[in-house]
Design a protein around this motif. Structure first.
Motif, PDB file in Angstrom:
ATOM      1  N   ARG A  74       0.859   4.300  -2.799  1.00  9.04           N
ATOM      2  CA  ARG A  74       0.035   5.312  -2.817  1.00  9.04           C
ATOM      3  C   ARG A  74       1.737   6.441  -3.297  1.00  9.04           C
ATOM      4  NH1 ARG A  74      -2.393   3.878   2.584  1.00  9.04           N
ATOM      5  NH2 ARG A  74      -4.093   4.589   2.049  1.00  9.04           N
ATOM      6  N   PRO A  97      -5.189   2.567  -3.539  1.00  2.00           N
ATOM      7  CA  PRO A  97      -4.640   2.261  -1.982  1.00  2.00           C
ATOM      8  C   PRO A  97      -5.658   2.396  -0.879  1.00  2.00           C
ATOM      9  CG  PRO A  97      -3.532   4.468  -3.393  1.00  2.00           C
ATOM     10  CD  PRO A  97      -5.071   3.517  -3.895  1.00  2.00           C
ATOM     11  N   ASP A  98      -6.395   2.979  -0.592  1.00  2.00           N
ATOM     12  CA  ASP A  98      -7.318   3.028   0.116  1.00  2.00           C
ATOM     13  C   ASP A  98      -8.110   1.964   0.326  1.00  2.00           C
ATOM     14  OD1 ASP A  98      -6.521   6.062   1.445  1.00  2.00           O
ATOM     15  OD2 ASP A  98      -8.193   6.648   0.113  1.00  2.00           O
ATOM     16  N   VAL A 120       0.937  -1.179   0.533  1.00  2.00           N
ATOM     17  CA  VAL A 120       0.139  -0.104  -0.184  1.00  2.00           C
ATOM     18  C   VAL A 120       0.765   1.675   0.660  1.00  2.00           C
ATOM     19  CG1 VAL A 120      -1.254   0.742   1.010  1.00  2.00           C
ATOM     20  CG2 VAL A 120      -1.862  -1.384   1.033  1.00  2.00           C
ATOM     21  N   ASP A 121       1.717   1.001   0.948  1.00  2.00           N
ATOM     22  CA  ASP A 121       3.064   2.341   1.075  1.00  2.00           C
ATOM     23  C   ASP A 121       3.825   2.521  -0.720  1.00  2.00           C
ATOM     24  OD1 ASP A 121       1.929   2.742   3.296  1.00  2.00           O
ATOM     25  OD2 ASP A 121       4.025   1.258   4.346  1.00  2.00           O
ATOM     26  N   GLU A 142      -6.775  -1.287   0.937  1.00  3.53           N
ATOM     27  CA  GLU A 142      -5.781  -1.123   2.646  1.00  3.53           C
ATOM     28  C   GLU A 142      -6.567  -1.432   3.585  1.00  3.53           C
ATOM     29  OE1 GLU A 142      -3.390   2.155   5.729  1.00  3.53           O
ATOM     30  OE2 GLU A 142      -5.496   3.212   4.900  1.00  3.53           O
TER      31      GLU A 142
END
Length: 188
Positions: free
Chosen positions: A153, A165-166, A149-150, A169
């Motif tokens: 982003r 990404p959200d 996810v990082d 997550e």
């Protein structure tokens, strides 16, 4: 020579080329999502990341299409019970191959073990089988890669859908049964 949109693209009631598609948010044991990087033949300097998936063939359900697309694009064979959802929908409007297109998408989620998922370190098929790619995909898809996810982003390239990404997550913690509707998203 510019590739052409396939026969699954038809003119919709709004005058745009249209198709229905099934996409899969593939998650591995390390909590990474598998993404495809592609570009448009008419804009080779622009590339973007998106989930595995594609058009739904005539007579096919979106679930069947999702399973087929994962197999064709990655070589990963999923069973029907490995596929969860649909977890999300969106209608993407974008310019592709000199046309404005609309694709109504249903997204599923599936988890795969690291050993069945390729190493995903880059390159068109690094650790994956791309034997099922069409000629158009061979020309326009650049690589498959697992991303956290990082990393997703931090991408400097565009990511579609923008909320991915959200969504990833949230899905890493498990799906709560709610289908998330992103509505219409313009990818331009």
């Amino acid at each position: 020579m510019t590739p052409a949109l396939g026969p699954d693209w038809v003119v919709g009631s709004d005058g745009l080329r249209f198709r229905r598609a099934a996409r899969v948010i593939l998650l591995d044991a390390a909590g990474r999502v598998l993404l495809v990087r592609g570009h448009d033949a008419d804009q080779p300097e622009r590339s973007w990341w998106f989930t595995v998936g594609g058009g739904i063939d005539a007579g096919e359900t979106s679930r069947e299409a999702a399973l087929r697309e994962v197999r064709e694009e990655t070589g990963i064979v999923l069973t029907d019970d490995a596929l969860v959802g649909p977890v999300m929908t969106r209608s993407g409007i974008f310019a592709f191959l000199t046309e404005t297109c609309r694709q109504d998408e249903e997204f599923y989620v599936a988890r795969v073990s690291t050993h069945s998922a390729g190493d995903g370190t880059g390159g068109a098929g690094a650790g994956f089988s791309v034997d099922g790619w069409t000629d158009v995909e061979r020309e326009l898809l650049d690589e498959l890669r697992w991303m956290s996810v990082d990393e997703l982003r931090a991408q400097t390239l565009e990511v579609f859908p923008v909320a991915l990404p959200d969504v990833v997550e949230t899905l890493l913690a498990g799906w709560d049964g709610t289908v998330r509707h992103l509505g219409e998203e313009h990818d331009d």
